[in-house]
Design a protein around this motif. Structure first.
Motif, PDB file in Angstrom:
ATOM      1  N   MET A 101      26.780  40.614  33.677  1.00 34.77           N
ATOM      2  CA  MET A 101      26.705  39.262  34.430  1.00 34.77           C
ATOM      3  C   MET A 101      26.046  38.464  33.372  1.00 34.77           C
ATOM      4  O   MET A 101      25.367  38.971  32.681  1.00 34.77           O
ATOM      5  N   GLU A 108      23.739  42.483  31.080  1.00 33.35           N
ATOM      6  CA  GLU A 108      24.482  43.415  31.782  1.00 33.35           C
ATOM      7  C   GLU A 108      23.304  44.488  31.977  1.00 33.35           C
ATOM      8  O   GLU A 108      23.038  45.133  33.029  1.00 33.35           O
ATOM      9  N   GLU A 115      28.045  47.711  35.315  1.00 29.29           N
ATOM     10  CA  GLU A 115      27.465  46.932  34.540  1.00 29.29           C
ATOM     11  C   GLU A 115      26.910  47.639  33.358  1.00 29.29           C
ATOM     12  O   GLU A 115      26.865  46.857  32.306  1.00 29.29           O
ATOM     13  N   HIS A 171      29.681  47.441  31.241  1.00 29.05           N
ATOM     14  CA  HIS A 171      29.911  46.063  30.554  1.00 29.05           C
ATOM     15  C   HIS A 171      28.831  46.144  29.403  1.00 29.05           C
ATOM     16  O   HIS A 171      29.332  45.325  28.195  1.00 29.05           O
ATOM     17  N   ILE A 231      36.287  43.380  31.795  1.00 30.80           N
ATOM     18  CA  ILE A 231      34.967  43.373  32.609  1.00 30.80           C
ATOM     19  C   ILE A 231      35.086  42.369  33.925  1.00 30.80           C
ATOM     20  O   ILE A 231      34.780  42.759  35.186  1.00 30.80           O
ATOM     21  N   GLU A 269      34.257  42.919  37.733  1.00 28.64           N
ATOM     22  CA  GLU A 269      33.685  42.094  38.421  1.00 28.64           C
ATOM     23  C   GLU A 269      33.990  41.697  39.869  1.00 28.64           C
ATOM     24  O   GLU A 269      33.453  41.406  40.618  1.00 28.64           O
TER      25      GLU A 269
HETATM   26 FE   LIG Z   1      28.828  42.737  34.550  1.00 30.23          FE
END
Ligand SMILES: [Fe+2]
Ligand SMILES: [Fe+2]
Lengths: 256, 330
Positions: B1, B64, B94, B97, B173, B177
């Protein structure tokens, strides 16, 4: 053969200890998420944790078919003294050395247990055992690779793992605490029993560890840490459960 | 993120970004980008392009990894098997990622180790939202839904950028997500349509998270530094306000549909302009948090630092003196 009450009781006891071990160790392994020594290990431990929790769910579902409560209720509303897990799985993750050695000891035992259960007369258990045998192969492979590379890595890594083996061995032997139903499980063809499992396990892990260059404490003189299977736990289990059930307990009747 | 708006040019005027570059190479480079070509690690690129990309990918990777911490604390508390399994898988993604993005950043010559050191020494930044505590289970639900939703808006745009390795990482990713978003949404729906206690929990969490979410896309275009060159180079793919507007347009109606409210009486869509209007979030707070003074900055870095320290013996044991570090190529 017709199952008597004692057979069913023995089967449930067996299923509870397997499921509880898987749930609690899965929970512990998930605590590595975000904290591992390298990202790849965070990911590996999380993936094994997911397998374990998923496997525990499948076994709680078999228990549910045998008349026990549904998996969420069973997992999220019991107290420590109602859990049948071994003391080995409930200890905090500690440092990576302990977590790895626990993973090595536990997964080899679990792999053999599922191997043995792949021929059980209890059909739903036979089915999951066959399925889990495949998943757990990767867990033991992972443990073996790491145990080996840390033996060859540095003096420090080898010493740390050796210490963890020494400190964890009695706890590992505690996994094989006999139940009150060993004879019934055997005669009904449900499970060959903890003693057989323990021997098979020793035959597997001792030569393996020695081949990596570690020494293994003497199983005949080590006093196993029993009690877990009978609901007597370390001080670490209840706080783990308090945490695990914290949200669920806000309203166990609610849909989360 | 990851959020938008963390690009910095050290206060240099925009035209100074390219002042030392060979004009012929620069023109060819810009023509390739304009034509939609991807730049690969071995290609020529302006120094500033490389620097900004390393910074961006690195901050994204850190986000992440640090982002796994607030949600991670709820893995061990998730109510019931379904949520427990899903949250474990989400947070694991995550971390994955982070791993992917560190590799993408390494293609430009900065090692994961250097990046990690810069993170734990406070030198490099990560998304501000992760410096807020996830107080209740509902916070973890709101994060998984709306922060991941914001991240998707941002990452989808960035996946159309010009640097090949980053775009490819982002495509993978984004696919993951979208599962996070579904998980988060489902989770919020259960709370919002659940018991009064559950409803109150999720409303509370939403109130707490609204400002960090508004901050997520970075300062208003009026306040942020000029980024024309970086936009032309397809390093920055959209203005902060545009991204925020896109997010509001997609999610505010969904939030309201659930009977939840948002703590901004001025929030509404201007039907004439098609843009959302809102009370400008407090950018002073944003700056404070990004400069280390948020409620959890110190805790997050301390946890990360401790993990690095505890794991050092493992990493040292893995290092073979004869192996030299090699940058990945793609
Ligand atoms: Fe992520
Ligand atoms: Fe995500």
């Amino acid at each position: 053969m017709e199952f008597t009450d004692k057979h069913v009781q023995g089967l449930k006891d067996l299923l509870y200890k397997m499921a509880d071990d898987l749930l609690i160790l899965g929970h512990r392994n998930s605590e590595w998420t975000g904290l591992g020594p390298i990202l790849e290990e965070d990911i590996a431990f999380s993936s094994m944790a997911q397998d374990k929790v998923g496997q525990s769910l499948a076994i709680y579902e078999i228990l549910n078919q045998l008349g026990e409560s549904d998996p969420d209720t069973v997992a999220f509303t019991r107290n420590a003294n109602q859990f049948h897990c071994s003391k080995l799985v409930e200890l905090p993750i500690g440092e990576y050395d302990f977590s790895l050695v626990r993973h090595f000891f536990y997964d080899h035992a679990d792999a053999i247990r599922f191997e043995m259960l792949a021929t059980t007369v209890v059909e739903p258990l036979q089915m999951v055992a066959k399925k889990f045998k495949g998943e757990i192969k990767y867990h033991t492979m992972h443990a073996d690779v790491w145990m080996k590379q840390l033996a060859e890595g540095s003096d420090e890594s080898k010493m740390r793992i050796q210490n963890a083996i020494n400190e964890t061995f009695a706890l590992a032997l505690g996994m094989f605490e006999p139940s009150d139903f060993e004879a019934e499980l055997q005669e009904a063809g449900i499970f060959d029993g903890e003693f057989v499992l323990r021997e098979k396990w020793l035959n597997k892990v001792v030569p393996l560890l020695e081949s990596f260059g570690y020494s293994v404490p003497d199983a005949t003189t080590t006093i196993p840490e029993f009690g877990g299977r009978k609901g007597q736990h370390t001080e670490y289990l209840q706080p783990l459960l308090d945490e695990m059930t914290e949200v669920f307990a806000i309203d166990p009747g609610a849909d989360w | 993120m990851y959020g938008n708006g963390y690009i910095e040019n050290d206060g240099k005027p925009v035209n100074s970004l390219t002042v030392n570059e060979d004009p012929i190479k620069l023109a060819a480079f810009e023509a390739r980008i304009a034509a939609g070509d991807k730049i690969e690690p071995q290609d020529w690129m302006p120094a500033e392009y490389k620097k900004q990309l390393i910074r961006m990918m690195e901050q994204h990777a850190h986000s992440e990894i640090i982002g796994a911490l607030p949600e991670g604390t709820w893995i061990t508390r998730a109510p019931g098997f379904r949520r427990k399994l899903a949250l474990m898988a989400k947070v694991q993604d995550e971390i994955g990622h982070g791993q992917l993005l560190y590799s993408a950043a390494e293609t430009l010559g900065k090692s994961r180790e250097q990046m990690t050191n810069d993170l734990i020494n406070g030198k490099s930044k990560y998304s501000n939202v992760f410096n807020y505590p996830a107080k209740t289970w509902a916070d973890s639900a709101v994060i998984a839904w709306l922060i991941d939703a914001g991240a998707i808006v941002n990452q989808l745009a960035n996946s159309k950028g010009s640097y090949g390795p980053y775009c490819r990482a982002l495509e993978r990713i984004c696919a993951e997500e979208s599962f996070h978003l579904k998980y988060g949404h489902d989770n919020v729906v259960f709370l919002a349509t659940g018991t009064p206690v559950q409803r109150a929990m999720v409303q509370d969490a939403l109130n707490r998270w609204w400002e960090p979410i508004m901050h997520f896309f970075g300062p208003s275009d009026k306040e942020s530094i000029h980024t024309e060159t970086l936009m032309r180079w397809k390093v920055k793919m959209g203005s902060n306000d545009d991204m925020r507007n896109m997010f509001l347009d997609m999610y505010v109606p969904k939030i309201w549909d659930l009977g939840l409210t948002l703590p901004d009486p001025n929030l509404h869509k201007n039907e004439e302009t098609g843009r959302w209007e809102y009370t400008e979030p407090n950018w002073e707070v944003f700056k404070q948090v990004i400069n280390g003074n948020g409620p959890c900055n110190k805790e997050r870095l301390a946890v990360r630092r401790k993990a690095e320290e505890n794991g050092r013996w493992v990493r040292k044991a893995l290092m073979k003196p004869e192996e030299k570090y090699v940058n990945p190529l793609a």
